[in-house]
Enzyme design. Structure first.
Site, short mmCIF file in Angstrom:
data_model
loop_
_atom_site.label_atom_id
_atom_site.label_comp_id
_atom_site.label_asym_id
_atom_site.label_seq_id
_atom_site.Cartn_x
_atom_site.Cartn_y
_atom_site.Cartn_z
N HIS A 28 0.88 -1.23 0.04
CA HIS A 28 0.16 0.03 -0.03
C HIS A 28 0.91 1.25 0.22
CE1 HIS A 28 -3.73 -2.31 1.88
NE2 HIS A 28 -3.69 -2.48 0.36
N CYS A 31 3.07 13.92 -7.31
CA CYS A 31 2.60 15.15 -7.74
C CYS A 31 1.24 14.53 -8.86
CB CYS A 31 3.60 16.01 -8.74
SG CYS A 31 2.73 17.41 -9.54
N CYS A 68 6.40 22.01 -10.06
CA CYS A 68 5.83 22.43 -11.40
C CYS A 68 4.57 23.13 -11.19
CB CYS A 68 5.52 21.27 -12.03
SG CYS A 68 4.03 20.19 -11.44
N THR A 93 -4.06 -8.14 10.93
CA THR A 93 -4.79 -7.34 10.13
C THR A 93 -6.32 -8.02 10.13
OG1 THR A 93 -5.13 -7.01 7.80
CG2 THR A 93 -4.01 -9.14 8.20
N SER A 94 -7.24 -6.94 10.10
CA SER A 94 -8.77 -7.44 9.97
C SER A 94 -9.00 -8.03 8.57
CB SER A 94 -9.44 -6.26 9.93
OG SER A 94 -9.32 -5.39 8.97
C1 BJW Z 1 -3.64 -6.75 16.64
C2 BJW Z 1 -3.09 -5.82 17.78
C3 BJW Z 1 -1.81 -6.25 18.37
C4 BJW Z 1 -4.89 -4.73 16.95
N1 BJW Z 1 -1.65 -7.54 18.13
N2 BJW Z 1 -3.12 -7.80 16.06
C5 BJW Z 1 -16.07 -5.74 -2.04
C6 BJW Z 1 -15.70 -6.74 -1.99
C7 BJW Z 1 -14.00 -7.00 -2.39
C8 BJW Z 1 -13.33 -5.77 -2.44
C9 BJW Z 1 -13.92 -4.56 -2.64
C10 BJW Z 1 -15.25 -4.55 -2.56
N3 BJW Z 1 -15.58 -3.48 -3.03
C11 BJW Z 1 -14.66 -2.37 -3.22
C12 BJW Z 1 -13.57 -3.59 -3.08
C13 BJW Z 1 -12.15 -3.21 -3.25
C14 BJW Z 1 -11.29 -2.55 -1.94
C15 BJW Z 1 -11.69 -3.39 -0.85
O1 BJW Z 1 -11.01 -4.05 -0.38
N4 BJW Z 1 -12.82 -2.55 -0.13
C16 BJW Z 1 -13.17 -3.59 1.11
C17 BJW Z 1 -13.02 -2.58 2.26
C18 BJW Z 1 -14.64 -3.88 0.89
N5 BJW Z 1 -9.94 -2.59 -2.38
C19 BJW Z 1 -9.43 -1.81 -3.20
O2 BJW Z 1 -9.80 -0.76 -3.58
C20 BJW Z 1 -7.79 -1.86 -3.57
N6 BJW Z 1 -7.39 -1.66 -4.69
C21 BJW Z 1 -8.27 -2.53 -5.76
O3 BJW Z 1 -8.85 -3.34 -5.57
O4 BJW Z 1 -7.81 -2.00 -6.98
C22 BJW Z 1 -8.51 -2.75 -7.82
C23 BJW Z 1 -7.93 -1.86 -9.19
C24 BJW Z 1 -7.27 -2.69 -10.34
C25 BJW Z 1 -7.00 -2.15 -11.49
C26 BJW Z 1 -7.18 -0.83 -11.63
C27 BJW Z 1 -7.82 -0.05 -10.68
C28 BJW Z 1 -8.23 -0.71 -9.54
C29 BJW Z 1 -6.99 -0.70 -2.75
C30 BJW Z 1 -7.04 -0.78 -1.10
C31 BJW Z 1 -6.39 0.18 -0.75
C32 BJW Z 1 -6.66 0.27 0.85
N7 BJW Z 1 -5.73 1.42 1.42
C33 BJW Z 1 -5.66 1.64 2.76
C34 BJW Z 1 -4.84 3.24 2.86
C35 BJW Z 1 -3.40 2.91 2.54
C36 BJW Z 1 -2.87 4.45 2.63
C37 BJW Z 1 -2.79 4.91 4.08
O5 BJW Z 1 -2.27 4.04 5.14
O6 BJW Z 1 -2.95 6.02 4.23
O7 BJW Z 1 -4.91 0.70 3.33
S1 BJW Z 1 -7.12 1.29 3.81
C38 BJW Z 1 -6.41 0.86 5.07
O8 BJW Z 1 -6.92 -0.56 5.21
C39 BJW Z 1 -4.96 0.58 4.75
C40 BJW Z 1 -4.57 -0.34 5.28
O9 BJW Z 1 -3.51 -1.02 4.83
C41 BJW Z 1 -5.57 -1.29 5.03
C42 BJW Z 1 -5.95 -2.66 5.71
O10 BJW Z 1 -6.17 -2.32 7.28
P1 BJW Z 1 -5.50 -3.42 8.55
O11 BJW Z 1 -4.09 -3.22 8.44
O12 BJW Z 1 -6.13 -4.62 8.21
O13 BJW Z 1 -6.07 -2.44 9.67
P2 BJW Z 1 -7.47 -2.78 10.56
O14 BJW Z 1 -7.58 -1.34 11.28
O15 BJW Z 1 -8.56 -2.96 9.61
O16 BJW Z 1 -7.12 -4.07 11.32
C43 BJW Z 1 -6.09 -4.10 12.43
C44 BJW Z 1 -6.05 -5.49 12.90
O17 BJW Z 1 -5.05 -5.68 13.95
C45 BJW Z 1 -7.31 -5.91 13.65
O18 BJW Z 1 -7.80 -7.18 13.29
C46 BJW Z 1 -6.97 -5.99 15.26
O19 BJW Z 1 -7.95 -7.18 15.81
C47 BJW Z 1 -5.65 -6.39 15.06
N8 BJW Z 1 -4.91 -5.96 16.10
N9 BJW Z 1 -3.97 -4.58 18.02
C48 BJW Z 1 -2.36 -8.20 16.93
N10 BJW Z 1 -1.33 -5.78 19.15
ZN ZN Z 2 4.87 18.15 -10.51
#
Ligand code: BJW
Ligand code: ZN
Length: 236
Positions: free
Chosen positions: A115, A123, A146, A184-185
């Site tokens: 990610h 830009c 730019c 990760t969730s």
């Molecule tokens: C502990 C703990 C401890 C706590 N020890 N554990 C419907 C179905 C399926 C997919 C889709 C859908 N509709 C849309 C989509 C696609 C979409 C998606 O998946 N959406 C779902 C939400 C429904 N995905 C996308 O859009 C992706 N792109 C894509 O599909 O492109 C297709 C394409 C192809 C070609 C051209 C164009 C497009 C992109 C996804 C980008 C996600 N971005 C973010 C932001 C990143 C930038 C930033 O950080 O600013 O990524 S969103 C956010 O969520 C971030 C994270 O990496 C990501 C995952 O979150 P994570 O890491 O799992 O965190 P949490 O908070 O959810 O969970 C934390 C966990 O830790 C919990 O389980 C706790 O229990 C645990 N925990 N403490 C161990 N101490």
């Molecule tokens: Zn630029």
């Protein structure tokens, strides 16, 4: 835990997928936890091209706040355990959804940031990328030489993951015989799908999380607890 230790000893090729939970014990808020919501907004309301087009200043304020948090924190024992694991194994790939850079700071080298990185800016006009670690940024939204507006370099909803990095991540999931899913969730795709890819390719899949997630059913072992405690135990 004992069985997973044995699997780790037998494994020739290990890959791990990490999420925000691995950095929680460093003091970094997760996205979907109780303390993860910045101004009561869900990540789906901020991490999208549409949100940035509507209100770039708001999205940049969120990033500025997160960058400020990250400037104050350090890797935790979970990050260090994964760096140590890489040292011990001949084949180990760390796939992270996190943009915080804490795995690199802990010494992990073979890291795929699927990610992107919060320290990279891009830009909107000339598409040039740059690294900017200043916190807070002196100007919001920041601008390019730019004249174009800079955006945070992370991957937002609806955007493709960096192609080469993603290919490497898929290949690592396919060739792993042990696949760890940590903090990760597992609701955001395509990253969450790596666990299924690994499983379908014959890997044992082990999850470490404080609570069950979207993928906990159908994996080989679920270790419940904080990764900063369980990962050091696993490699001890
Ligand atoms: C502990 C703990 C401890 C706590 N020890 N554990 C419907 C179905 C399926 C997919 C889709 C859908 N509709 C849309 C989509 C696609 C979409 C998606 O998946 N959406 C779902 C939400 C429904 N995905 C996308 O859009 C992706 N792109 C894509 O599909 O492109 C297709 C394409 C192809 C070609 C051209 C164009 C497009 C992109 C996804 C980008 C996600 N971005 C973010 C932001 C990143 C930038 C930033 O950080 O600013 O990524 S969103 C956010 O969520 C971030 C994270 O990496 C990501 C995952 O979150 P994570 O890491 O799992 O965190 P949490 O908070 O959810 O969970 C934390 C966990 O830790 C919990 O389980 C706790 O229990 C645990 N925990 N403490 C161990 N101490
Ligand atoms: Zn630029």
């Amino acid at each position: 835990m004992q069985a997973v230790r044995e699997w780790l000893k037998q494994a020739r090729n290990v890959a791990a997928l990490t999420g925000a939970g691995v950095s929680a014990e460093s003091g970094v808020p997760t996205f979907r936890g109780n303390n993860g919501l910045w101004k009561q907004r869900r990540p789906e309301e901020l991490a999208t091209p549409g949100a940035f087009a509507r209100d770039p200043k708001l999205v940049w304020e969120w990033y500025n706040w997160r960058r400020g948090v990250l400037a104050e924190v350090k890797p935790n024992p979970g990050h260090y355990a994964l760096a140590e694991l890489e040292q011990r194994l001949s084949a180990f790939t760390l796939i992270t959804q996190n943009v915080d850079g804490l795995h690199l700071r802990a010494g992990s080298r073979n890291v795929l940031q699927v990610h992107g990185s919060i320290w990279n800016l891009r830009c909107l006009i000339c598409e040039q990328e740059r690294v900017d670690r200043r916190t807070p940024l002196p100007e919001i939204p920041p601008t390019c030489e730019c004249g174009g507006m800079l955006r945070p370099g992370g991957v937002w909803f609806g955007e493709a993951l960096p192609r080469d990095i993603w290919r490497e991540a898929e290949a690592a999931a396919r060739s792993a015989d042990l696949f760890l899913v940590i903090g990760t969730s597992a609701v955001v795709y395509p990253a969450a799908g790596l666990a299924q890819i690994a499983k379908a390719s014959g890997a044992r899949v082990v999850e470490i999380n404080i609570e069950e997630t979207a993928i906990s059913n159908g994996i080989d072992s679920f270790l419940q607890g904080p990764s900063g405690k369980l990962l050091p135990q696993l490699i001890a």
